[in-house]
Design a protein around this motif. Structure first.
Motif, PDB file in Angstrom:
ATOM      1  N   ALA A 211      -6.990 -10.460   6.860  1.00  0.00           N
ATOM      2  CA  ALA A 211      -7.115  -9.005   6.839  1.00  0.00           C
ATOM      3  C   ALA A 211      -5.851  -8.306   7.312  1.00  0.00           C
ATOM      4  O   ALA A 211      -5.672  -7.110   7.047  1.00  0.00           O
ATOM      5  CB  ALA A 211      -8.302  -8.577   7.708  1.00  0.00           C
ATOM      6  N   THR A 212      -4.980  -9.023   8.002  1.00  0.00           N
ATOM      7  CA  THR A 212      -3.737  -8.420   8.492  1.00  0.00           C
ATOM      8  C   THR A 212      -2.733  -8.160   7.376  1.00  0.00           C
ATOM      9  O   THR A 212      -1.698  -7.557   7.611  1.00  0.00           O
ATOM     10  CB  THR A 212      -3.095  -9.328   9.552  1.00  0.00           C
ATOM     11  OG1 THR A 212      -3.064 -10.667   9.070  1.00  0.00           O
ATOM     12  CG2 THR A 212      -3.891  -9.269  10.846  1.00  0.00           C
ATOM     13  N   SER A 213      -3.038  -8.614   6.155  1.00  0.00           N
ATOM     14  CA  SER A 213      -2.230  -8.275   4.981  1.00  0.00           C
ATOM     15  C   SER A 213      -2.989  -7.215   4.193  1.00  0.00           C
ATOM     16  O   SER A 213      -3.970  -7.529   3.517  1.00  0.00           O
ATOM     17  CB  SER A 213      -1.988  -9.518   4.121  1.00  0.00           C
ATOM     18  OG  SER A 213      -1.204 -10.463   4.805  1.00  0.00           O
ATOM     19  N   PRO A 214      -2.581  -5.948   4.275  1.00  0.00           N
ATOM     20  CA  PRO A 214      -3.405  -4.869   3.718  1.00  0.00           C
ATOM     21  C   PRO A 214      -3.336  -4.710   2.205  1.00  0.00           C
ATOM     22  O   PRO A 214      -4.189  -4.046   1.621  1.00  0.00           O
ATOM     23  CB  PRO A 214      -2.848  -3.618   4.410  1.00  0.00           C
ATOM     24  CG  PRO A 214      -1.435  -3.962   4.723  1.00  0.00           C
ATOM     25  CD  PRO A 214      -1.428  -5.431   5.028  1.00  0.00           C
ATOM     26  N   PHE A 215      -2.339  -5.304   1.564  1.00  0.00           N
ATOM     27  CA  PHE A 215      -2.133  -5.036   0.137  1.00  0.00           C
ATOM     28  C   PHE A 215      -2.291  -6.306  -0.697  1.00  0.00           C
ATOM     29  O   PHE A 215      -1.359  -6.751  -1.360  1.00  0.00           O
ATOM     30  CB  PHE A 215      -0.749  -4.428  -0.088  1.00  0.00           C
ATOM     31  CG  PHE A 215      -0.476  -3.208   0.742  1.00  0.00           C
ATOM     32  CD1 PHE A 215      -1.280  -2.088   0.660  1.00  0.00           C
ATOM     33  CD2 PHE A 215       0.598  -3.188   1.628  1.00  0.00           C
ATOM     34  CE1 PHE A 215      -1.029  -0.965   1.429  1.00  0.00           C
ATOM     35  CE2 PHE A 215       0.862  -2.064   2.397  1.00  0.00           C
ATOM     36  CZ  PHE A 215       0.045  -0.946   2.302  1.00  0.00           C
TER      37      PHE A 215
ATOM     38  N   ARG B  28       6.917  -5.296  -2.080  1.00  0.00           N
ATOM     39  CA  ARG B  28       6.477  -4.057  -1.419  1.00  0.00           C
ATOM     40  C   ARG B  28       5.148  -4.261  -0.708  1.00  0.00           C
ATOM     41  O   ARG B  28       4.831  -3.560   0.250  1.00  0.00           O
ATOM     42  CB  ARG B  28       6.317  -2.941  -2.445  1.00  0.00           C
ATOM     43  CG  ARG B  28       7.594  -2.511  -3.143  1.00  0.00           C
ATOM     44  CD  ARG B  28       7.261  -1.511  -4.229  1.00  0.00           C
ATOM     45  NE  ARG B  28       6.266  -2.029  -5.156  1.00  0.00           N
ATOM     46  CZ  ARG B  28       5.621  -1.294  -6.063  1.00  0.00           C
ATOM     47  NH1 ARG B  28       5.861   0.002  -6.131  1.00  0.00           N
ATOM     48  NH2 ARG B  28       4.756  -1.843  -6.882  1.00  0.00           N
ATOM     49  N   ALA B  29       4.362  -5.213  -1.219  1.00  0.00           N
ATOM     50  CA  ALA B  29       3.015  -5.416  -0.674  1.00  0.00           C
ATOM     51  C   ALA B  29       2.940  -6.614   0.263  1.00  0.00           C
ATOM     52  O   ALA B  29       1.852  -7.046   0.630  1.00  0.00           O
ATOM     53  CB  ALA B  29       2.031  -5.612  -1.836  1.00  0.00           C
ATOM     54  N   ALA B  30       4.094  -7.131   0.670  1.00  0.00           N
ATOM     55  CA  ALA B  30       4.115  -8.405   1.389  1.00  0.00           C
ATOM     56  C   ALA B  30       4.100  -8.261   2.907  1.00  0.00           C
ATOM     57  O   ALA B  30       4.325  -9.230   3.620  1.00  0.00           O
ATOM     58  CB  ALA B  30       5.343  -9.215   0.967  1.00  0.00           C
ATOM     59  N   ILE B  31       3.818  -7.079   3.407  1.00  0.00           N
ATOM     60  CA  ILE B  31       3.832  -6.877   4.855  1.00  0.00           C
ATOM     61  C   ILE B  31       2.614  -7.518   5.504  1.00  0.00           C
ATOM     62  O   ILE B  31       1.513  -7.507   4.955  1.00  0.00           O
ATOM     63  CB  ILE B  31       3.901  -5.382   5.194  1.00  0.00           C
ATOM     64  CG1 ILE B  31       4.120  -5.187   6.707  1.00  0.00           C
ATOM     65  CG2 ILE B  31       2.635  -4.660   4.736  1.00  0.00           C
ATOM     66  CD1 ILE B  31       4.466  -3.761   7.080  1.00  0.00           C
ATOM     67  N   GLU B  32       2.821  -8.109   6.670  1.00  0.00           N
ATOM     68  CA  GLU B  32       1.738  -8.653   7.480  1.00  0.00           C
ATOM     69  C   GLU B  32       1.767  -7.930   8.824  1.00  0.00           C
ATOM     70  O   GLU B  32       2.824  -7.834   9.458  1.00  0.00           O
ATOM     71  CB  GLU B  32       1.903 -10.161   7.678  1.00  0.00           C
ATOM     72  CG  GLU B  32       0.755 -10.797   8.434  1.00  0.00           C
ATOM     73  CD  GLU B  32       0.879 -12.311   8.511  1.00  0.00           C
ATOM     74  OE1 GLU B  32      -0.124 -12.962   8.832  1.00  0.00           O
ATOM     75  OE2 GLU B  32       1.984 -12.838   8.277  1.00  0.00           O
ATOM     76  N   ILE B  33       0.631  -7.430   9.268  1.00  0.00           N
ATOM     77  CA  ILE B  33       0.595  -6.550  10.443  1.00  0.00           C
ATOM     78  C   ILE B  33       0.305  -7.346  11.704  1.00  0.00           C
ATOM     79  O   ILE B  33      -0.789  -7.882  11.883  1.00  0.00           O
ATOM     80  CB  ILE B  33      -0.457  -5.448  10.247  1.00  0.00           C
ATOM     81  CG1 ILE B  33      -0.060  -4.562   9.067  1.00  0.00           C
ATOM     82  CG2 ILE B  33      -0.600  -4.614  11.517  1.00  0.00           C
ATOM     83  CD1 ILE B  33      -1.103  -3.540   8.694  1.00  0.00           C
ATOM     84  N   ASP B  34       1.299  -7.401  12.578  1.00  0.00           N
ATOM     85  CA  ASP B  34       1.150  -8.021  13.894  1.00  0.00           C
ATOM     86  C   ASP B  34       1.580  -7.082  15.016  1.00  0.00           C
ATOM     87  O   ASP B  34       1.378  -7.396  16.182  1.00  0.00           O
ATOM     88  CB  ASP B  34       1.962  -9.314  13.971  1.00  0.00           C
ATOM     89  CG  ASP B  34       1.342 -10.428  13.137  1.00  0.00           C
ATOM     90  OD1 ASP B  34       0.118 -10.648  13.243  1.00  0.00           O
ATOM     91  OD2 ASP B  34       2.071 -11.063  12.363  1.00  0.00           O
ATOM     92  N   THR B  35       2.207  -5.956  14.639  1.00  0.00           N
ATOM     93  CA  THR B  35       2.677  -5.001  15.642  1.00  0.00           C
ATOM     94  C   THR B  35       2.304  -3.585  15.212  1.00  0.00           C
ATOM     95  O   THR B  35       1.988  -3.336  14.039  1.00  0.00           O
ATOM     96  CB  THR B  35       4.208  -5.074  15.806  1.00  0.00           C
ATOM     97  OG1 THR B  35       4.832  -4.619  14.588  1.00  0.00           O
ATOM     98  CG2 THR B  35       4.660  -6.496  16.109  1.00  0.00           C
TER      99      THR B  35
END
Length: 401
Positions: free
Chosen positions: A103-107, A199-206
């Motif tokens: 789920a930490t990858s929103p796209f 563009r969609a490859a962000i993973e949210i950890d911060t």
């Protein structure tokens, strides 16, 4: 082949508290992940494993099955693989293919998931994961200084003369079920890569990455323009939504605004469809009450805490907040936007509201925004009715043939 998507989503997160429920583009991360899995043409079941009641409720509302994740598999040291295996242990049949989503990858694009599934299903690979191509020069810093990783610092070949590397995005891993059960780890056998949109490859950890994801959301989610809005009630601000946010003031202090007849018809269509409509305004002004009376809808004005008022209103009517569309334009709408399932903004809204919105309408406030919202809500209602009508009809036609 049977395909089961599993999304591990712990309640605890140190870097970003409550991370899996934080919103990107107005949608909680866990809901985005469930939506990506459910949109896949090849996934048969979507299961969220969590130790958190709020995450479980959001996942269930989004259409996923939920498995309670035991405490011993929910700590910081517990691996994602242990959560996946726990889910598999509870299934009646072992799936042929396991899709591990984060789920930490929103796209996460469902088409990319399907591509990876096809490759595993076709026997080309045992594992396929999402990655982006990179030509970056990596360095390691030590007490002795910086050293090149995977390259000779004294040689600087041109980009076109180098082989690319592939960076895991963490979005998804498609695994052959039997191989994963035997290995107990996500990588085994023949491994392949599905290259995804950078563009969609962000993973949210911060928190910084969360802010970046919200800035990217209007670009990455651009294909959602015009989509129907699955809401059971519509709540709107007044100034800047039903009006263009301007006011005419007479010499006696009387205030006048302009309203759009098209918006009025949209509200009438909502009422006729049995969809509750509420105008919720911070301002206490006779013009707001007058317009609400003309539209024959409920109005609450002079409200300091709009989110609390909306919560009470929904509770009294048995409405789920995640099935409410709220249309706003300014910072005093942020509280409401943060608690509903469909936070909507007019295109001229302040940046904070645009960032919080799940949908940004094409029509400005006072120039058809309410009508556009009404039509998109009604579009969803019509689609739902059509599906309910078609399913028994199709079933009957097959039976009688």
């Amino acid at each position: 082949m049977s395909v089961v998507a599993i999304i591990p989503a712990r309640g605890g997160s140190k870097g970003v508290p409550g991370k899996n429920l934080r919103r990107v583009g107005g949608v909680p991360l866990i809901v985005r992940a469930v939506g990506s899995a459910r949109s896949s043409a090849l996934v048969d079941r979507v299961i969220v494993t969590t130790d958190d009641a709020a995450i479980a409720a959001a996942a269930h509302s989004a259409g996923a099955e939920v498995v309670d994740r035991p405490a011993q598999l929910s700590g910081d040291e517990a691996s994602s693989e242990s959560a996946l295996l726990h889910v598999l242990d509870g299934l009646d049949e072992e799936p042929d293919i396991v899709v591990f989503l984060q789920a930490t990858s929103p796209f996460i694009a469902s088409a990319e998931i399907d591509e990876a599934i096809e490759r595993v299903r076709g026997g080309r690979e045992d594992v396929v994961f999402s990655a982006v191509e990179t030509y970056a020069f990596l360095w390691r810093i030590s007490d002795d200084g910086a050293d090149g990783v995977g390259h000779d610092a004294s040689v600087r070949p041109r980009r076109q003369d180098r082989e690319p590397y592939y960076r895991e995005t963490g979005a998804f891993y498609v695994l052959r079920g039997s191989g994963f059960r035997k290995a107990g780890f996500r990588f085994f056998g023949r491994i392949g890569v599905t290259i995804v949109d950078e563009r969609a490859a962000i993973e949210i950890d911060t928190v910084d990455e969360l802010e970046i994801a919200n800035a990217l959301a209007p670009i990455v989610d651009a294909d959602l323009a015009g989509q129907s809005i699955e809401a059971d009630a519509v709540v709107t601000d007044f100034d800047g939504v039903h009006t263009d946010d301007r006011v005419l003031v007479g010499s006696d202090g009387a205030e006048f605004v302009t309203a759009n007849r098209s918006d009025g018809l949209g509200v009438r269509l909502l009422r006729e469809a049995g969809i509750p409509v509420l105008i919720l305004s911070t301002e206490a002004n006779p013009v707001v009450a007058s317009r609400a009376a003309k539209l024959k809808v409920e109005v609450m004005q002079g409200i300091d805490d709009k989110a609390a008022a909306l919560t009470t209103w929904a509770l009294e009517r048995g409405l789920a907040l995640d099935r409410i569309a709220y249309l706003g334009n300014d910072v005093n709408d942020l509280g409401c936007l943060s608690i509903v399932g469909w936070p909507i903004a007019v295109p001229g809204a302040v940046p904070e509201v645009i960032a919080a919105a799940r949908v940004v309408l094409a029509s400005p406030g006072g120039y058809g925004a309410v009508r556009e919202l009404a039509e998109r809500v009604l579009q969803s209602q019509r689609s739902s009715v059509q599906e309910k009508w078609e399913e028994p009809w199709l079933s009957q036609s097959v039976t009688t043939r």
